[in-house]
Design a protein around this motif. Structure first.
Motif, mmCIF file in Angstrom:
data_model
loop_
_atom_site.group_PDB
_atom_site.id
_atom_site.type_symbol
_atom_site.label_atom_id
_atom_site.label_comp_id
_atom_site.label_asym_id
_atom_site.label_seq_id
_atom_site.Cartn_x
_atom_site.Cartn_y
_atom_site.Cartn_z
ATOM 1 N N SER A 15 0.808 -1.218 0.000
ATOM 2 C CA SER A 15 0.000 0.000 0.000
ATOM 3 C C SER A 15 0.845 1.274 0.000
ATOM 4 O O SER A 15 0.311 2.363 -0.188
ATOM 5 N N LEU A 16 2.149 1.162 0.216
ATOM 6 C CA LEU A 16 2.986 2.363 0.286
ATOM 7 C C LEU A 16 2.915 3.173 -1.008
ATOM 8 O O LEU A 16 2.799 4.398 -0.980
ATOM 9 N N CYS A 17 2.989 2.497 -2.141
ATOM 10 C CA CYS A 17 2.965 3.230 -3.410
ATOM 11 C C CYS A 17 1.634 3.946 -3.613
ATOM 12 O O CYS A 17 1.596 5.029 -4.197
ATOM 13 N N LYS A 18 0.550 3.381 -3.108
ATOM 14 C CA LYS A 18 -0.768 4.028 -3.249
ATOM 15 C C LYS A 18 -0.829 5.326 -2.445
ATOM 16 O O LYS A 18 -1.407 6.312 -2.897
ATOM 17 N N HIS A 19 -0.231 5.337 -1.263
ATOM 18 C CA HIS A 19 -0.220 6.567 -0.464
ATOM 19 C C HIS A 19 0.690 7.620 -1.099
ATOM 20 O O HIS A 19 0.394 8.810 -1.046
ATOM 21 N N SER A 20 1.769 7.179 -1.703
ATOM 22 C CA SER A 20 2.644 8.112 -2.408
ATOM 23 C C SER A 20 1.927 8.703 -3.617
ATOM 24 O O SER A 20 2.016 9.906 -3.893
ATOM 25 N N GLU A 21 1.187 7.875 -4.333
ATOM 26 C CA GLU A 21 0.392 8.352 -5.469
ATOM 27 C C GLU A 21 -0.705 9.306 -5.003
ATOM 28 O O GLU A 21 -1.003 10.298 -5.675
ATOM 29 N N ALA A 22 -1.312 9.007 -3.851
ATOM 30 C CA ALA A 22 -2.360 9.882 -3.317
ATOM 31 C C ALA A 22 -1.784 11.238 -2.925
ATOM 32 O O ALA A 22 -2.443 12.274 -3.099
ATOM 33 N N PHE A 23 -0.554 11.258 -2.418
ATOM 34 C CA PHE A 23 0.122 12.514 -2.115
ATOM 35 C C PHE A 23 0.284 13.344 -3.393
ATOM 36 O O PHE A 23 -0.052 14.526 -3.418
ATOM 37 N N ASP A 24 0.776 12.717 -4.446
ATOM 38 C CA ASP A 24 0.950 13.418 -5.718
ATOM 39 C C ASP A 24 -0.376 13.903 -6.284
ATOM 40 O O ASP A 24 -0.474 15.019 -6.799
ATOM 41 N N ALA A 25 -1.420 13.075 -6.171
ATOM 42 C CA ALA A 25 -2.745 13.465 -6.676
ATOM 43 C C ALA A 25 -3.290 14.657 -5.893
ATOM 44 O O ALA A 25 -3.870 15.576 -6.473
ATOM 45 N N GLY A 26 -3.104 14.645 -4.581
ATOM 46 C CA GLY A 26 -3.554 15.771 -3.764
ATOM 47 C C GLY A 26 -2.844 17.055 -4.139
ATOM 48 O O GLY A 26 -3.459 18.124 -4.212
ATOM 49 N N LEU A 27 -1.541 16.957 -4.398
ATOM 50 C CA LEU A 27 -0.790 18.147 -4.816
ATOM 51 C C LEU A 27 -1.257 18.646 -6.170
ATOM 52 O O LEU A 27 -1.376 19.853 -6.390
ATOM 53 N N MET A 28 -1.507 17.727 -7.089
ATOM 54 C CA MET A 28 -1.944 18.120 -8.438
ATOM 55 C C MET A 28 -3.271 18.861 -8.410
ATOM 56 O O MET A 28 -3.500 19.770 -9.197
ATOM 57 N N HIS A 29 -4.150 18.467 -7.497
ATOM 58 C CA HIS A 29 -5.492 19.051 -7.453
ATOM 59 C C HIS A 29 -5.639 20.129 -6.383
ATOM 60 O O HIS A 29 -6.734 20.647 -6.177
ATOM 61 N N GLY A 30 -4.553 20.449 -5.696
ATOM 62 C CA GLY A 30 -4.591 21.533 -4.714
ATOM 63 C C GLY A 30 -5.194 21.161 -3.376
ATOM 64 O O GLY A 30 -5.499 22.037 -2.575
ATOM 65 N N ASP A 31 -5.392 19.890 -3.121
ATOM 66 C CA ASP A 31 -5.947 19.447 -1.843
ATOM 67 C C ASP A 31 -4.795 19.107 -0.899
ATOM 68 O O ASP A 31 -4.361 17.963 -0.790
ATOM 69 N N MET A 32 -4.280 20.119 -0.228
ATOM 70 C CA MET A 32 -3.086 19.946 0.592
ATOM 71 C C MET A 32 -3.345 19.084 1.823
ATOM 72 O O MET A 32 -2.475 18.342 2.255
ATOM 73 N N GLU A 33 -4.544 19.186 2.390
ATOM 74 C CA GLU A 33 -4.859 18.368 3.565
ATOM 75 C C GLU A 33 -4.803 16.885 3.203
ATOM 76 O O GLU A 33 -4.214 16.078 3.920
ATOM 77 N N TYR A 34 -5.410 16.518 2.092
ATOM 78 C CA TYR A 34 -5.412 15.131 1.629
ATOM 79 C C TYR A 34 -3.996 14.674 1.300
ATOM 80 O O TYR A 34 -3.585 13.573 1.664
ATOM 81 N N ALA A 35 -3.237 15.530 0.636
ATOM 82 C CA ALA A 35 -1.881 15.179 0.230
ATOM 83 C C ALA A 35 -0.992 14.915 1.446
ATOM 84 O O ALA A 35 -0.335 13.874 1.537
ATOM 85 N N VAL A 36 -0.984 15.849 2.371
ATOM 86 C CA VAL A 36 -0.099 15.724 3.538
ATOM 87 C C VAL A 36 -0.566 14.588 4.452
ATOM 88 O O VAL A 36 0.262 13.877 5.033
#
Length: 110
Positions: A15-36
């Protein structure tokens, strides 16, 4: 409404790669709370159950803590600061990179 998809039918390492991908997705869409939040979960799993390299984890945590401070996500930054101190303790280092105060937030020690 907040929610997260539970992706833990596989071992934590998977699951580590999925959380890393979710961080990148949050940054791309401006959702900093979700990303961090996702990068904090990434570090939690990598330290507590996946046997990640502590030195690499420490460098990665330092980078993500600085980014979290830039995005004003102090709650998750405090959590990641605890993880970073834990990596220092596990490596046998006596240094403190940050101090976490209950009222004032996070202070960088350089």
């Amino acid at each position: 409404v907040y929610g997260m998809i539970n992706i833990y039918k596989e071992p934590w390492q998977a699951s580590l790669c999925k959380h890393s991908e979710a961080f990148d997705a949050g940054l791309m869409h401006g959702d900093m709370e979700y990303a961090v939040s996702n990068i904090a979960i990434y570090h939690q799993f990598s330290l507590f159950g996946c046997g990640s390299n502590l030195k690499e984890s420490s460098h990665s945590l330092q980078k993500h803590i600085k980014r979290g401070l830039q995005y004003n996500q102090n709650g998750m930054v405090k959590l990641m600061a605890v993880f970073e101190q834990m990596t220092f303790d596990l490596m046998g280092l006596k240094k403190m990179h940050m101090t976490v105060t209950l009222v004032g937030g996070v202070k960088m020690l350089c």
